[in-house]
Write a protein that holds these residues in place. Sequence first.
Motif, PDB file in Angstrom:
ATOM      1  N   LYS A  49     130.258  20.887 -59.919  1.00 53.54           N
ATOM      2  CA  LYS A  49     130.479  19.936 -61.007  1.00 53.54           C
ATOM      3  C   LYS A  49     129.459  18.802 -60.956  1.00 53.54           C
ATOM      4  O   LYS A  49     129.085  18.259 -61.988  1.00 53.54           O
ATOM      5  N   LYS A  50     129.010  18.483 -59.750  1.00 57.15           N
ATOM      6  CA  LYS A  50     127.999  17.426 -59.594  1.00 57.15           C
ATOM      7  C   LYS A  50     126.706  17.817 -60.310  1.00 57.15           C
ATOM      8  O   LYS A  50     126.115  17.009 -61.040  1.00 57.15           O
ATOM      9  N   PHE A  68     132.130  12.961 -67.173  1.00 60.36           N
ATOM     10  CA  PHE A  68     133.270  13.463 -66.421  1.00 60.36           C
ATOM     11  C   PHE A  68     133.495  14.911 -66.819  1.00 60.36           C
ATOM     12  O   PHE A  68     133.714  15.202 -67.991  1.00 60.36           O
ATOM     13  N   THR A  69     133.401  15.826 -65.856  1.00 58.56           N
ATOM     14  CA  THR A  69     133.607  17.243 -66.158  1.00 58.56           C
ATOM     15  C   THR A  69     134.836  17.734 -65.407  1.00 58.56           C
ATOM     16  O   THR A  69     135.112  17.293 -64.302  1.00 58.56           O
ATOM     17  N   SER A 104     139.419   8.850 -59.591  1.00 59.06           N
ATOM     18  CA  SER A 104     139.380   8.905 -58.135  1.00 59.06           C
ATOM     19  C   SER A 104     138.513  10.060 -57.645  1.00 59.06           C
ATOM     20  O   SER A 104     137.897   9.968 -56.594  1.00 59.06           O
ATOM     21  N   ARG A 105     138.427  11.149 -58.434  1.00 56.67           N
ATOM     22  CA  ARG A 105     137.516  12.243 -58.094  1.00 56.67           C
ATOM     23  C   ARG A 105     136.082  11.765 -58.112  1.00 56.67           C
ATOM     24  O   ARG A 105     135.266  12.189 -57.306  1.00 56.67           O
ATOM     25  N   LEU A 108     135.852   6.181 -58.354  1.00 59.81           N
ATOM     26  CA  LEU A 108     135.922   4.898 -59.067  1.00 59.81           C
ATOM     27  C   LEU A 108     137.299   4.259 -59.002  1.00 59.81           C
ATOM     28  O   LEU A 108     137.499   3.169 -59.502  1.00 59.81           O
ATOM     29  N   HIS A 109     138.250   4.948 -58.404  1.00 58.32           N
ATOM     30  CA  HIS A 109     139.615   4.425 -58.338  1.00 58.32           C
ATOM     31  C   HIS A 109     140.217   4.822 -57.006  1.00 58.32           C
ATOM     32  O   HIS A 109     140.048   5.949 -56.556  1.00 58.32           O
ATOM     33  N   THR A 110     140.913   3.892 -56.373  1.00 57.61           N
ATOM     34  CA  THR A 110     141.570   4.230 -55.111  1.00 57.61           C
ATOM     35  C   THR A 110     143.075   4.225 -55.314  1.00 57.61           C
ATOM     36  O   THR A 110     143.621   3.341 -55.963  1.00 57.61           O
TER      37      THR A 110
END
Length: 141
Positions: A49-50, A68-69, A104-105, A108-110
């Motif tokens: 995905k990267k 975002f994929t 989070s993936r 950007l979010h914890t």
Amino acid sequence: GCPSSTHSSVTMSDATATIRTKKFLSNPLLQRKQMVVEVIHPGKPNVSKKDIREKLGEMYKCGADTVFTFGYATKFGGGRSTGFACIYDTMDAAKRFEPKYRLSRAGLHTKKTGSRKMKKERKNRLKKLRGKALAEGQKKK
């Protein structure tokens, strides 16, 4: 608007993969462009995905961080995968509209830590507080 179908050839380490976008849609309400992504990767298990994010960023002239994929599935027999991608206009639009698990993936979010019991006890403690005391209690964590 952008073309409905765009092709891009991605050169991987040993084999090449082609990325195609279909059903391109500009979604101004969510400040994003969304599309179905088709990856053709003969002789290769699948494409990360990267790599797809980076390629889509190049194709649509935007940073890979706003791409975002998700939802990739390899077709039976291999060699082709389809998934979905959203490209946000700005980073804060992405943070506002993208679900927390996908943020989070991307790192950007914890997620809140602690056991289930700890979280419940904290929630029930906060229920007893009101006004200024509640604001103080929420800051403590």
